[in-house]
Design a protein around this motif. Structure first.
Motif, PDB file in Angstrom:
ATOM      1  N   THR A 169      -3.060  17.154   4.957  1.00 33.68           N
ATOM      2  CA  THR A 169      -2.405  15.935   4.075  1.00 33.68           C
ATOM      3  C   THR A 169      -3.562  14.932   4.567  1.00 33.68           C
ATOM      4  N   LEU A 170      -3.254  13.662   4.073  1.00 28.79           N
ATOM      5  CA  LEU A 170      -4.231  12.674   4.472  1.00 28.79           C
ATOM      6  C   LEU A 170      -3.886  11.904   5.525  1.00 28.79           C
ATOM      7  N   ALA A 171      -4.753  11.235   6.416  1.00 29.70           N
ATOM      8  CA  ALA A 171      -4.384  10.575   7.680  1.00 29.70           C
ATOM      9  C   ALA A 171      -3.089   9.628   7.568  1.00 29.70           C
ATOM     10  N   PRO A 172      -3.062   8.716   6.400  1.00 33.25           N
ATOM     11  CA  PRO A 172      -1.896   7.766   6.415  1.00 33.25           C
ATOM     12  C   PRO A 172      -0.667   8.505   6.384  1.00 33.25           C
ATOM     13  N   VAL A 173      -0.546   9.682   6.319  1.00 31.58           N
ATOM     14  CA  VAL A 173       0.969  10.128   6.544  1.00 31.58           C
ATOM     15  C   VAL A 173       1.274  10.416   8.050  1.00 31.58           C
ATOM     16  N   PRO A 174       0.470  11.282   8.767  1.00 37.55           N
ATOM     17  CA  PRO A 174       0.735  11.432  10.098  1.00 37.55           C
ATOM     18  C   PRO A 174       0.864   9.855  10.800  1.00 37.55           C
ATOM     19  N   PHE A 216       4.617   6.048  -3.614  1.00 39.99           N
ATOM     20  CA  PHE A 216       3.497   6.179  -4.573  1.00 39.99           C
ATOM     21  C   PHE A 216       2.256   5.255  -3.976  1.00 39.99           C
ATOM     22  N   SER A 217       1.063   5.313  -4.300  1.00 45.59           N
ATOM     23  CA  SER A 217      -0.092   4.524  -4.052  1.00 45.59           C
ATOM     24  C   SER A 217      -0.821   3.775  -5.190  1.00 45.59           C
ATOM     25  N   THR A 218      -1.097   2.686  -5.120  1.00 41.57           N
ATOM     26  CA  THR A 218      -1.808   2.253  -6.558  1.00 41.57           C
ATOM     27  C   THR A 218      -3.283   1.668  -5.947  1.00 41.57           C
ATOM     28  N   GLN A 219      -3.702   2.531  -4.790  1.00 42.54           N
ATOM     29  CA  GLN A 219      -4.974   2.198  -4.239  1.00 42.54           C
ATOM     30  C   GLN A 219      -6.034   2.811  -5.096  1.00 42.54           C
ATOM     31  N   THR A 220      -7.451   2.184  -5.256  1.00 41.67           N
ATOM     32  CA  THR A 220      -8.244   2.307  -6.283  1.00 41.67           C
ATOM     33  C   THR A 220      -8.527   4.026  -6.395  1.00 41.67           C
ATOM     34  N   TYR A 221      -8.338   4.978  -5.712  1.00 48.14           N
ATOM     35  CA  TYR A 221      -8.830   6.345  -6.048  1.00 48.14           C
ATOM     36  C   TYR A 221      -7.595   7.322  -6.495  1.00 48.14           C
ATOM     37  N   LYS A 222      -6.391   6.533  -6.786  1.00 50.40           N
ATOM     38  CA  LYS A 222      -5.341   7.176  -6.919  1.00 50.40           C
ATOM     39  C   LYS A 222      -5.161   7.020  -8.581  1.00 50.40           C
ATOM     40  N   HIS A 223      -3.795   7.079  -9.152  1.00 49.67           N
ATOM     41  CA  HIS A 223      -3.898   7.310 -10.584  1.00 49.67           C
ATOM     42  C   HIS A 223      -3.615   6.009 -11.047  1.00 49.67           C
ATOM     43  N   SER A 274       0.889  -1.439  -0.017  1.00 47.45           N
ATOM     44  CA  SER A 274      -0.093   0.172  -0.038  1.00 47.45           C
ATOM     45  C   SER A 274       1.161   1.307   0.164  1.00 47.45           C
ATOM     46  N   GLY A 275       0.507   2.629  -0.216  1.00 46.18           N
ATOM     47  CA  GLY A 275       0.908   3.820  -0.110  1.00 46.18           C
ATOM     48  C   GLY A 275       1.468   3.849   1.160  1.00 46.18           C
ATOM     49  N   GLY A 276       0.446   3.748   2.166  1.00 48.66           N
ATOM     50  CA  GLY A 276       0.885   3.834   3.550  1.00 48.66           C
ATOM     51  C   GLY A 276       2.020   2.916   4.179  1.00 48.66           C
ATOM     52  N   TYR A 277       2.102   1.766   3.282  1.00 47.08           N
ATOM     53  CA  TYR A 277       3.410   0.833   3.903  1.00 47.08           C
ATOM     54  C   TYR A 277       4.446   1.550   3.469  1.00 47.08           C
ATOM     55  N   GLU A 314       9.204  12.141  -0.302  1.00 46.45           N
ATOM     56  CA  GLU A 314       7.965  12.520  -0.839  1.00 46.45           C
ATOM     57  C   GLU A 314       6.884  11.499  -0.729  1.00 46.45           C
ATOM     58  N   ASP A 315       5.626  12.267  -0.527  1.00 45.33           N
ATOM     59  CA  ASP A 315       4.537  11.378  -0.622  1.00 45.33           C
ATOM     60  C   ASP A 315       3.826  11.922  -1.632  1.00 45.33           C
ATOM     61  N   CYS A 316       3.829  10.874  -2.984  1.00 40.81           N
ATOM     62  CA  CYS A 316       3.240  11.218  -4.055  1.00 40.81           C
ATOM     63  C   CYS A 316       1.961  10.576  -4.651  1.00 40.81           C
ATOM     64  N   ALA A 317       1.231  10.201  -3.319  1.00 42.73           N
ATOM     65  CA  ALA A 317       0.014   9.419  -3.707  1.00 42.73           C
ATOM     66  C   ALA A 317      -1.050  10.248  -4.728  1.00 42.73           C
ATOM     67  N   HIS A 318      -0.961  11.606  -4.733  1.00 43.57           N
ATOM     68  CA  HIS A 318      -1.584  12.245  -5.901  1.00 43.57           C
ATOM     69  C   HIS A 318      -0.830  12.857  -6.819  1.00 43.57           C
ATOM     70  N   THR A 319       0.470  12.604  -7.093  1.00 48.56           N
ATOM     71  CA  THR A 319       1.192  13.176  -8.040  1.00 48.56           C
ATOM     72  C   THR A 319       1.830  12.099  -9.080  1.00 48.56           C
TER      73      THR A 319
HETATM   74  C1  LIG Z   1      -4.099   7.697  -0.378  1.00 46.93           C
HETATM   75  C2  LIG Z   1      -2.999   8.442   0.146  1.00 46.93           C
HETATM   76  C3  LIG Z   1      -1.781   7.671   1.130  1.00 46.93           C
HETATM   77  C4  LIG Z   1      -1.780   6.393   1.293  1.00 46.93           C
HETATM   78  O1  LIG Z   1      -2.169   5.595   0.413  1.00 46.93           O
HETATM   79  P1  LIG Z   1      -2.678   4.184   0.717  1.00 46.93           P
HETATM   80  O2  LIG Z   1      -2.592   3.144  -0.456  1.00 46.93           O
HETATM   81  O3  LIG Z   1      -4.229   4.225   0.792  1.00 46.93           O
HETATM   82  O4  LIG Z   1      -2.194   3.466   1.796  1.00 46.93           O
HETATM   83  C5  LIG Z   1      -0.711   8.649   1.449  1.00 46.93           C
HETATM   84  N1  LIG Z   1      -0.871  10.025   1.418  1.00 46.93           N
HETATM   85  C6  LIG Z   1      -1.887  10.660   0.647  1.00 46.93           C
HETATM   86  C7  LIG Z   1      -2.080  11.970   0.432  1.00 46.93           C
HETATM   87  C8  LIG Z   1      -3.071   9.913   0.155  1.00 46.93           C
HETATM   88  O5  LIG Z   1      -4.139  10.294  -0.336  1.00 46.93           O
END
Ligand SMILES: *Cc1c(COP(=O)(O)O)cnc(C)c1O
Length: 411
Positions: free
Chosen positions: A97-102, A192-199, A71-74, A168-173
């Protein structure tokens, strides 16, 4: 809330992504048919889907190494550990930011030091410099929240001066850049994240990229490579691992071949997806230009963004008025998320809700979040859908603004 008869209502879903392509489905079925889903389960000479994906993802970014994870959080937590961040260490990060960062920072027992956000939705460089000096933090986890990229030249200069390493947290970039340098390639690690709501969409998943052999060898061992790290291709020389392999704990968070198979197909389309998102973004932006009391977020020339979501500010509006815009737009099918709400809801929460990250007061962030609205722009929306969404917001924000004006509201 009732909508007056005759008013248009948007019927699309803000949470519906595109289906997996037939090619992606075929790639997934091929993995299911051979049954070797685990990344290290290979026949002699075979390169696993995960190992191949890592090579391909690294190539799109011009990175030396890539590791695919669960996961991106991992990826964020793994990056912190790979940099040697541990219990009690202070880590700078964005208050917006989103909760997985803190959460990733708290997850390694470290203490988040949250930095103010500007009206452009990026990290405040002056507050960063101040908090960096005051906290003694050695690491900044820089979140490109909602795809807005800060002045990377300035922020990297501040960090380089103080010897602060940047994750860098590039979940949205994913697919974005600053002056042509891909997002995720400015710091020592990009996540980076490849969770359903990302790119890219594999349900769950993530990547780390880096040019640093020590950091990447540690990340690979941390991710649960057992003693099979030689099956990685986009990784440092085995000699780098040999020296540390008995020192690094195994904290399993690997990616599997099924997800990698569908990601490999999607990755080829990333530039086309960026163009499709930005076309939608520009339609919404044009539709919301010139609405009284509504501030659009400027997009700097140097920023090559991916407009997979849209933000705007109702700066200085009373909370009740912002809530009314959300309710009125919602009644017409337009789902706006409000970062200034008192309670966390769905994916949306704010720093005051993260009790594990005691931040103290962040007055500038409070001011920004109080008027900040956000929505996704899934690729299932047509350009006409985007124009309609903008028309509805324009009408409802305009109506609430006029009402405030008429009643001598507090703005
Ligand atoms: C989604 C997201 C993450 C983490 O991604 P997951 O794959 O859901 O763990 C980290 N940072 C931001 C800003 C996000 O939106």
């Amino acid at each position: 809330m009732d909508v007056e008869p005759g008013k248009e209502r948007f019927a699309g879903s803000f949470t519906q992504q595109e289906p997996i392509s037939e090619e992606g489905i075929a790639a997934a079925v091929a993995v299911l048919r051979h049954g070797r889903l685990h990344r290290y389960n290979v026949t002699p000479g075979e390169v696993s889907e995960v190992a191949a994906l890592e090579v391909e993802f690294a190539a799109t970014l011009g990175a030396r190494y890539c590791l695919a994870v669960a996961s991106g959080g991992y990826a964020l937590g793994c990056a912190l550990r790979a940099l040697g961040v541990g219990a009690g260490d202070r880590v700078l990060s964005n208050a917006f930011t989103l909760a997985p960062v803190p959460g990733a920072i708290a997850g390694v027992g470290a203490v988040p030091v949250l930095v103010e956000v500007t009206e452009d939705l990026t990290i405040d460089p002056d507050d960063l410099a101040k908090k960096a000096a005051a906290s003694g933090a050695r690491v900044l986890m820089l979140s490109h929240m909602r795809g807005h990229i800060c002045d990377m030249d300035r922020v990297m200069a501040i960090c380089d001066d103080l010897g602060i390493r940047v994750i860098e947290d590039c979940a949205h970039t994913m697919g974005a850049d600053w002056r042509g340098v891909p997002s995720g390639r400015h710091g020592v690690v990009g996540c980076f994240s490849t969770q359903t709501y990302k790119h890219l969409n594999s349900g769950e998943g993530g990547f780390l990229v880096s040019d640093d052999p020590q950091v990447m060898a540690r990340a690979v061992l941390l991710s649960g490579s057992y003693m099979l790290y030689e099956r990685h291709i986009s990784a440092p020389d085995p000699a780098v691992f040999d020296a540390i392999k008995q020192d690094i704990p195994n904290i399993s968070g690997r990616m599997d071949n099924l997800r990698a198979a569908i990601l490999r197909v999607q990755l080829r389309d990333l530039p086309a997806r960026r163009a499709a998102w930005n076309a939608r973004y520009r339609v919404v932006e044009a539709g919301l230009t010139g609405v009284p009391g509504l501030r659009l977020i400027p997009r700097p020339q140097a920023e090559g963004f991916v407009g997979s979501s849209f933000q705007f500010l109702l700066p200085g509006w009373p909370g009740a008025a912002v809530a009314e815009v959300v309710a009125r737009a919602g009644a017409r099918g337009v789902e706006l998320k409000w970062f200034g709400a008192a309670e966390p809801s769905g994916f949306t929460s704010a720093y005051r809700h993260w009790r594990y990250a005691a931040a103290g007061d962040l007055p500038r962030t409070d001011r920004v979040l109080a008027g900040l609205l956000d929505m996704r722009l899934p690729l299932t929306f047509t350009l006409e859908d985007c124009a309609q969404v903008a028309r509805i917001i324009r009408a409802e924000a305009g109506a609430v603004w006029q009402g405030m004006d008429a009643s001598g509201g507090s703005i």
